[in-house]
Design an enzyme around this catalytic site. Structure first.
Site, PDB file in Angstrom:
ATOM      1  N   HIS A  25       0.841  -1.204   0.000  1.00 10.21           N
ATOM      2  CA  HIS A  25       0.000   0.000   0.000  1.00 10.21           C
ATOM      3  C   HIS A  25       0.872   1.248   0.000  1.00 10.21           C
ATOM      4  O   HIS A  25       2.043   1.207   0.402  1.00 10.21           O
ATOM      5  CB  HIS A  25      -1.025  -0.026   1.128  1.00 10.21           C
ATOM      6  CG  HIS A  25      -0.515   0.063   2.530  1.00 10.21           C
ATOM      7  ND1 HIS A  25      -0.205   1.267   3.137  1.00 10.21           N
ATOM      8  CD2 HIS A  25      -0.287  -0.882   3.471  1.00 10.21           C
ATOM      9  CE1 HIS A  25       0.174   1.040   4.383  1.00 10.21           C
ATOM     10  NE2 HIS A  25       0.152  -0.254   4.612  1.00 10.21           N
ATOM     11  N   ASP A  48      -0.314   4.462   1.078  1.00 10.44           N
ATOM     12  CA  ASP A  48      -0.729   5.523   2.010  1.00 10.44           C
ATOM     13  C   ASP A  48      -0.136   5.269   3.399  1.00 10.44           C
ATOM     14  O   ASP A  48       0.307   4.163   3.711  1.00 10.44           O
ATOM     15  CB  ASP A  48      -2.265   5.606   2.101  1.00 10.44           C
ATOM     16  CG  ASP A  48      -2.897   4.289   2.574  1.00 10.44           C
ATOM     17  OD1 ASP A  48      -2.407   3.212   2.181  1.00 10.44           O
ATOM     18  OD2 ASP A  48      -3.880   4.350   3.340  1.00 10.44           O
ATOM     19  N   ASP A 102       5.806   1.226   7.917  1.00  7.54           N
ATOM     20  CA  ASP A 102       4.422   0.942   7.481  1.00  7.54           C
ATOM     21  C   ASP A 102       4.021   1.922   6.387  1.00  7.54           C
ATOM     22  O   ASP A 102       3.406   2.921   6.646  1.00  7.54           O
ATOM     23  CB  ASP A 102       3.470   1.036   8.683  1.00  7.54           C
ATOM     24  CG  ASP A 102       2.077   0.549   8.345  1.00  7.54           C
ATOM     25  OD1 ASP A 102       1.863   0.045   7.238  1.00  7.54           O
ATOM     26  OD2 ASP A 102       1.184   0.708   9.197  1.00  7.54           O
ATOM     27  N   GLU A 131      -5.107   1.792   2.125  1.00  3.23           N
ATOM     28  CA  GLU A 131      -5.152   0.609   3.003  1.00  3.23           C
ATOM     29  C   GLU A 131      -5.513   1.015   4.418  1.00  3.23           C
ATOM     30  O   GLU A 131      -6.277   0.332   5.106  1.00  3.23           O
ATOM     31  CB  GLU A 131      -3.779  -0.100   3.002  1.00  3.23           C
ATOM     32  CG  GLU A 131      -3.756  -1.429   3.744  1.00  3.23           C
ATOM     33  CD  GLU A 131      -3.402  -1.341   5.224  1.00  3.23           C
ATOM     34  OE1 GLU A 131      -3.563  -2.337   5.925  1.00  3.23           O
ATOM     35  OE2 GLU A 131      -2.977  -0.265   5.693  1.00  3.23           O
ATOM     36  N   GLU A 132      -4.951   2.140   4.858  1.00  4.02           N
ATOM     37  CA  GLU A 132      -5.079   2.527   6.269  1.00  4.02           C
ATOM     38  C   GLU A 132      -6.501   2.949   6.645  1.00  4.02           C
ATOM     39  O   GLU A 132      -6.803   3.120   7.816  1.00  4.02           O
ATOM     40  CB  GLU A 132      -4.097   3.674   6.598  1.00  4.02           C
ATOM     41  CG  GLU A 132      -2.625   3.305   6.414  1.00  4.02           C
ATOM     42  CD  GLU A 132      -2.096   2.374   7.511  1.00  4.02           C
ATOM     43  OE1 GLU A 132      -2.879   1.972   8.381  1.00  4.02           O
ATOM     44  OE2 GLU A 132      -0.897   2.052   7.459  1.00  4.02           O
ATOM     45  N   GLU A 175       3.973  -5.638   4.947  1.00  7.38           N
ATOM     46  CA  GLU A 175       3.679  -4.996   6.237  1.00  7.38           C
ATOM     47  C   GLU A 175       4.877  -5.300   7.119  1.00  7.38           C
ATOM     48  O   GLU A 175       5.582  -6.287   6.885  1.00  7.38           O
ATOM     49  CB  GLU A 175       2.401  -5.550   6.890  1.00  7.38           C
ATOM     50  CG  GLU A 175       1.079  -5.168   6.241  1.00  7.38           C
ATOM     51  CD  GLU A 175       0.735  -3.689   6.278  1.00  7.38           C
ATOM     52  OE1 GLU A 175       1.387  -2.916   7.031  1.00  7.38           O
ATOM     53  OE2 GLU A 175      -0.180  -3.294   5.532  1.00  7.38           O
TER      54      GLU A 175
HETATM   55 ZN   LIG Z   1       0.467  -0.976   6.603  1.00  6.52          ZN
END
Ligand SMILES: [Zn+2]
Length: 381
Positions: free
Chosen positions: A79, A81, A109, A139-140, A164
């Site tokens: 991801h 973001d 992250d 994603e967040e 991740e």
């Molecule tokens: Zn993440």
């Protein structure tokens, strides 16, 4: 030709491009495109407007153009973001290296893994590899990009590594996440004359008691890979009532549950609905509704799959489970054996101390390179 940037340099560039979910992720995608252009991959962009009208983009890049339903052997998914950062953390987007670690928002992250992907494919003899790089948006804030990837079938893969921070441990199973709201309606009255009304809070209390029963039922279905080894239920917030001397006319509470994989995603929602229906049969005056707001599945990958065994061997770490939610269930639904993996520790994520060890970044690049050479081999060849 100038030498390729190192993984640390790429990560520092990425951290310096803010990409909080509330903003467009386009600048990160553009950076990735610049980086991938020299190796002449084929790009597919999947733009959409988010709920606030902001442009977001999923990007799928492959060494050559794919047929519409052609599956790659290996997808590297990440991801783009990050979560927001506090105003007083001035260095959130001014990355620094201190004692062998890169600090900044997204360091672990998950721009760390993003940098690893770009570094790993940047000097790859790619033309013959059946590999895809997939960068997702949002994603967040609920895996919005990954859900679109699934809904629009933007990618098919036999194996997927979802980035991740797992300290380079292959994570092969995760609980899902679900949330629902119970709304109870009563009748307001002066509290000196409660018989003239109906207390929504007392009705809610008895419904909460019924939901405890659902929790005990959930505990019976065990999944020993997890701690605790069953679907957990939490009633996290409750609100209701207007004043201490009024019989409350309304009460609402949120029920959250984290389903173990393999269980029907709606199982707990259905049990809660049944409890409500039962309570209403016993007491027809009870007015309550239950609405599932969000049901995200868990995921689980076969420990014997080639992807898991390769990642265990390459990292030297045994497979684990994770408590946090990821995009893995959506890749799993797209048909891929899926592992969550990446440098850095989730305990440092979402904090003002977010960082990633450079040694793990470099190790991860090596692992991805070997993984591509082992797994991204077209089965037709
Ligand atoms: Zn993440």
């Amino acid at each position: 030709m100038s030498p390729l940037p190192t993984v640390t340099e790429i990560l520092m560039d990425l951290i310096a491009i803010p990409s909080v979910s509330s903003a467009s992720n386009r600048p990160i995608i553009d950076y990735a495109l610049e980086h991938l252009k020299p190796i002449q991959w084929n790009f597919r962009m999947f733009p959409y407007l988010d709920l606030k009208g902001m442009e977001k983009v999923n990007l799928v890049a492959t060494p050559r153009k794919l047929f519409s339903t052609e599956a790659v052997e290996l997808a590297l998914v990440c991801h783009t973001d990050t979560v927001p950062y506090p105003d007083d953390w001035a260095e959130a987007v001014r990355p620094k290296v201190i004692n062998g670690r890169v600090y900044g928002r997204g360091a672990c992250d998950v721009k760390g893994f993003l940098a690893c992907i770009l570094a790993a494919v940047g000097d790859l003899e790619v033309s013959e590899h059946s590999v895809a790089v997939a960068f997702t948006a949002d994603e967040e804030i609920g895996c919005v990009g990954a859900k679109r990837m699934l809904g629009e079938r933007q990618l098919y893969a036999r194996n997927a590594v979802v980035g991740e921070p797992t300290r380079l441990r292959p994570v092969v199973a995760g609980k899902g996440y679900a949330l629902g709201e119970v709304a109870v309606r009563g009748k307001a009255a002066h509290s000196a004359f409660p018989q003239a009304g109906r207390s929504a809070i007392l009705d809610a209390a008895s419904l909460i008691d019924s939901i405890r029963k659902v929790g005990r039922q959930a505990e019976m279905q065990r999944h020993e890979r997890f701690d605790p080894p069953f679907t957990t239920i939490n009633i996290g917030t409750i609100s209701g009532g207007a004043a201490k001397n009024i019989v409350p006319a309304e009460c609402r509470f949120l029920v959250e549950w984290r389903p173990v994989p393999g269980q029907s995603e709606r199982w707990i929602a259905d049990l809660i609905q049944e409890e409500l229906a039962l309570a209403q049969r016993v007491d027809p005056g009870l007015q309550a509704t239950f609405e599932a707001i969000r049901i995200d599945p868990g995921f689980e990958t076969d420990l014997q799959s080639k992807l898991v065994r390769e990642l265990e061997r390459l990292s030297g770490n045994p497979a684990e489970t994770a408590a946090f939610g990821t995009e893995a269930p959506y890749l799993k639904k797209l048909g891929a054996e899926t592992v969550v993996f990446g440098p850095g520790d989730m305990l440092a994520a979402h904090s003002s101390n977010e960082n990633v060890p450079i040694a793990e970044l470099e190790r991860c690049v090596e692992i991805l390179r070997v993984l591509i050479s082992r797994l991204a081999i077209s089965s037709s060849e």
